[in-house]
Scaffold this motif. Sequence first.
Motif, PDB file in Angstrom:
ATOM      1  N   UNK A 123     -37.621  -3.207 -24.981  1.00 47.92           N
ATOM      2  CA  UNK A 123     -38.826  -3.022 -24.173  1.00 47.92           C
ATOM      3  C   UNK A 123     -39.132  -4.235 -23.313  1.00 47.92           C
ATOM      4  N   UNK A 124     -38.170  -5.160 -23.195  1.00 46.39           N
ATOM      5  CA  UNK A 124     -38.331  -6.338 -22.346  1.00 46.39           C
ATOM      6  C   UNK A 124     -38.251  -5.951 -20.872  1.00 46.39           C
ATOM      7  N   UNK A 125     -38.987  -6.649 -20.045  1.00 51.18           N
ATOM      8  CA  UNK A 125     -38.941  -6.449 -18.596  1.00 51.18           C
ATOM      9  C   UNK A 125     -38.604  -7.768 -17.919  1.00 51.18           C
ATOM     10  N   UNK A 126     -37.952  -7.672 -16.789  1.00 55.23           N
ATOM     11  CA  UNK A 126     -37.668  -8.881 -16.019  1.00 55.23           C
ATOM     12  C   UNK A 126     -38.966  -9.436 -15.427  1.00 55.23           C
ATOM     13  N   UNK A 127     -39.080 -10.744 -15.410  1.00 53.10           N
ATOM     14  CA  UNK A 127     -40.256 -11.397 -14.851  1.00 53.10           C
ATOM     15  C   UNK A 127     -39.824 -12.320 -13.714  1.00 53.10           C
ATOM     16  N   UNK A 128     -40.774 -12.658 -12.875  1.00 45.15           N
ATOM     17  CA  UNK A 128     -40.486 -13.519 -11.725  1.00 45.15           C
ATOM     18  C   UNK A 128     -39.961 -14.876 -12.182  1.00 45.15           C
ATOM     19  N   UNK A 129     -38.870 -15.325 -11.554  1.00 44.06           N
ATOM     20  CA  UNK A 129     -38.251 -16.611 -11.883  1.00 44.06           C
ATOM     21  C   UNK A 129     -38.393 -17.537 -10.676  1.00 44.06           C
ATOM     22  N   UNK A 130     -39.353 -18.464 -10.760  1.00 39.95           N
ATOM     23  CA  UNK A 130     -39.619 -19.362  -9.641  1.00 39.95           C
ATOM     24  C   UNK A 130     -38.493 -20.341  -9.370  1.00 39.95           C
ATOM     25  N   UNK A 131     -37.840 -20.824 -10.424  1.00 37.63           N
ATOM     26  CA  UNK A 131     -36.760 -21.789 -10.247  1.00 37.63           C
ATOM     27  C   UNK A 131     -35.598 -21.176  -9.464  1.00 37.63           C
ATOM     28  N   UNK A 132     -35.182 -19.985  -9.862  1.00 36.38           N
ATOM     29  CA  UNK A 132     -34.058 -19.349  -9.178  1.00 36.38           C
ATOM     30  C   UNK A 132     -34.431 -18.893  -7.772  1.00 36.38           C
ATOM     31  N   UNK A 133     -35.676 -18.472  -7.589  1.00 38.29           N
ATOM     32  CA  UNK A 133     -36.100 -18.067  -6.248  1.00 38.29           C
ATOM     33  C   UNK A 133     -36.097 -19.267  -5.302  1.00 38.29           C
ATOM     34  N   UNK A 134     -36.560 -20.412  -5.798  1.00 33.24           N
ATOM     35  CA  UNK A 134     -36.544 -21.624  -4.974  1.00 33.24           C
ATOM     36  C   UNK A 134     -35.105 -22.063  -4.682  1.00 33.24           C
ATOM     37  N   UNK A 135     -34.210 -21.935  -5.666  1.00 30.15           N
ATOM     38  CA  UNK A 135     -32.804 -22.279  -5.454  1.00 30.15           C
ATOM     39  C   UNK A 135     -32.194 -21.373  -4.383  1.00 30.15           C
ATOM     40  N   UNK A 247     -45.250 -23.514  -3.888  1.00 31.24           N
ATOM     41  CA  UNK A 247     -45.419 -22.127  -3.461  1.00 31.24           C
ATOM     42  C   UNK A 247     -44.601 -21.171  -4.319  1.00 31.24           C
ATOM     43  N   UNK A 248     -43.530 -21.672  -4.929  1.00 26.76           N
ATOM     44  CA  UNK A 248     -42.628 -20.803  -5.681  1.00 26.76           C
ATOM     45  C   UNK A 248     -42.985 -20.728  -7.164  1.00 26.76           C
ATOM     46  N   UNK A 249     -44.066 -21.399  -7.551  1.00 26.07           N
ATOM     47  CA  UNK A 249     -44.471 -21.336  -8.959  1.00 26.07           C
ATOM     48  C   UNK A 249     -45.094 -19.998  -9.317  1.00 26.07           C
ATOM     49  N   UNK A 250     -45.607 -19.283  -8.298  1.00 25.58           N
ATOM     50  CA  UNK A 250     -46.258 -17.997  -8.540  1.00 25.58           C
ATOM     51  C   UNK A 250     -45.670 -16.942  -7.609  1.00 25.58           C
ATOM     52  N   UNK A 251     -45.482 -15.779  -8.132  1.00 24.74           N
ATOM     53  CA  UNK A 251     -44.821 -14.698  -7.391  1.00 24.74           C
ATOM     54  C   UNK A 251     -45.542 -14.361  -6.098  1.00 24.74           C
ATOM     55  N   UNK A 252     -46.869 -14.194  -6.153  1.00 22.86           N
ATOM     56  CA  UNK A 252     -47.613 -13.792  -4.969  1.00 22.86           C
ATOM     57  C   UNK A 252     -47.589 -14.875  -3.893  1.00 22.86           C
ATOM     58  N   UNK A 253     -47.694 -16.144  -4.300  1.00 28.13           N
ATOM     59  CA  UNK A 253     -47.648 -17.238  -3.329  1.00 28.13           C
ATOM     60  C   UNK A 253     -46.282 -17.295  -2.650  1.00 28.13           C
ATOM     61  N   UNK A 264     -39.637 -13.696   6.855  1.00 25.85           N
ATOM     62  CA  UNK A 264     -38.606 -12.930   6.152  1.00 25.85           C
ATOM     63  C   UNK A 264     -39.176 -11.554   5.831  1.00 25.85           C
ATOM     64  N   UNK A 265     -38.606 -10.505   6.429  1.00 30.00           N
ATOM     65  CA  UNK A 265     -39.135  -9.162   6.227  1.00 30.00           C
ATOM     66  C   UNK A 265     -38.925  -8.674   4.800  1.00 30.00           C
ATOM     67  N   UNK A 266     -37.842  -9.106   4.175  1.00 31.12           N
ATOM     68  CA  UNK A 266     -37.545  -8.671   2.811  1.00 31.12           C
ATOM     69  C   UNK A 266     -37.259  -9.899   1.942  1.00 31.12           C
ATOM     70  N   UNK A 267     -38.292 -10.617   1.504  1.00 30.83           N
ATOM     71  CA  UNK A 267     -38.075 -11.834   0.712  1.00 30.83           C
ATOM     72  C   UNK A 267     -37.285 -11.540  -0.555  1.00 30.83           C
ATOM     73  N   UNK A 268     -36.348 -12.401  -0.860  1.00 31.51           N
ATOM     74  CA  UNK A 268     -35.479 -12.207  -2.019  1.00 31.51           C
ATOM     75  C   UNK A 268     -36.080 -12.904  -3.233  1.00 31.51           C
ATOM     76  N   UNK A 269     -37.126 -12.313  -3.800  1.00 29.81           N
ATOM     77  CA  UNK A 269     -37.695 -12.841  -5.037  1.00 29.81           C
ATOM     78  C   UNK A 269     -36.781 -12.459  -6.191  1.00 29.81           C
ATOM     79  N   UNK A 270     -36.549 -13.399  -7.087  1.00 27.56           N
ATOM     80  CA  UNK A 270     -35.595 -13.187  -8.172  1.00 27.56           C
ATOM     81  C   UNK A 270     -36.347 -12.963  -9.477  1.00 27.56           C
ATOM     82  N   UNK A 271     -35.936 -11.934 -10.193  1.00 28.32           N
ATOM     83  CA  UNK A 271     -36.550 -11.587 -11.470  1.00 28.32           C
ATOM     84  C   UNK A 271     -35.492 -11.647 -12.567  1.00 28.32           C
ATOM     85  N   UNK A 272     -35.834 -12.276 -13.662  1.00 29.81           N
ATOM     86  CA  UNK A 272     -34.908 -12.412 -14.787  1.00 29.81           C
ATOM     87  C   UNK A 272     -35.654 -12.179 -16.095  1.00 29.81           C
ATOM     88  N   UNK A 273     -34.881 -11.898 -17.142  1.00 27.58           N
ATOM     89  CA  UNK A 273     -35.488 -11.801 -18.473  1.00 27.58           C
ATOM     90  C   UNK A 273     -35.893 -13.195 -18.947  1.00 27.58           C
TER      91      UNK A 273
END
Length: 303
Positions: A123-135, A247-253, A264-273
């Motif tokens: 029942x785990x869901x992927x959550x926003x990963x700020x470190x990988x999104x910034x990378x 800015x990358x510490x929070x998904x909405x920011x 960027x029309x389609x920002x590549x936010x990264x989600x991981x377990x």
Amino acid sequence: MSKSYRDRRDSAKRDANERLSGHYMTEEPVRSYRFHARTTAINVKKRQDGAYPFVKIHPPTESVSFPYSSFYAFTLTWTPGHMTIVGDIGQLTVVHYHAMPTLEDACNWLQTCDFDYLLSKTNESRVYDGEQTFAWFKQMLSEQVFDHALGTPGWDSKQRRANGDIHELRSWRKHPPKWNKRSGQTKADFENERRWYLDDKPKSTFSDHERDCWEWWRRLADYTGYQPEDVCIAKYRRRMLARVREQFNHEQLAADFLWRHMSLEDPSLIYEYRPHAFFQIAAIQHGARMILDRHSPRLEVAA
């Protein structure tokens, strides 16, 4: 008006009686194992006989015990189609009825799957990963720049981009203008060539901020208050990144920054377990290997 506790309770009871009244009960096999550490305790006792001044001292005696330790203790429980871990590391259940009909099948199957697949069966869901999104953001900024500087073809939207200027620069470096007294060249000729060296030398990627490959960096410079030519200097690029790191510490920011300010029309936010979910899967696999070692000592299990 919201329902009271009693109304919600009575409603739940009625729904349960109605929907579950036709259920039958059957017993299922269950195997459960407790995993825990043991500490080594050494007890030293001094022995003596008699009273002062006639005291006789005997050599001390030592005893060793291995008491139970609850540090990272957990229980692994199998029922057909389920493997559940509970304990100090939290609770997680992997569900796959076809792959885990027996305990041995479950333990073997758990060793063969990657972590992402196993977590998809929980029942785990992927959550926003700020470190990988910034990378990813840093790589996106510099991808076209590195392609251009190295002379490798890259992709700019759907249009393939060639880097003919890099070949011109490499050719110039192999044959730069030189003044050689033995060649009969005059100093005036040399000055003309020197002027060409300073003014007409092919520019490198990191000395021409107007190149298309700097487009993303120029947008970042504009947002952070730097000049367009600053994108060619490494220390300024690092400062730009430092200003937008939070800015990358929070998904909405992050989404707002990438879409509104970087266009960027389609920002590549990264989600991981979650990393802890990975640790829980690793603990399940560790326990499954120990179960197999106990019940099938000759069975080779991939680590």
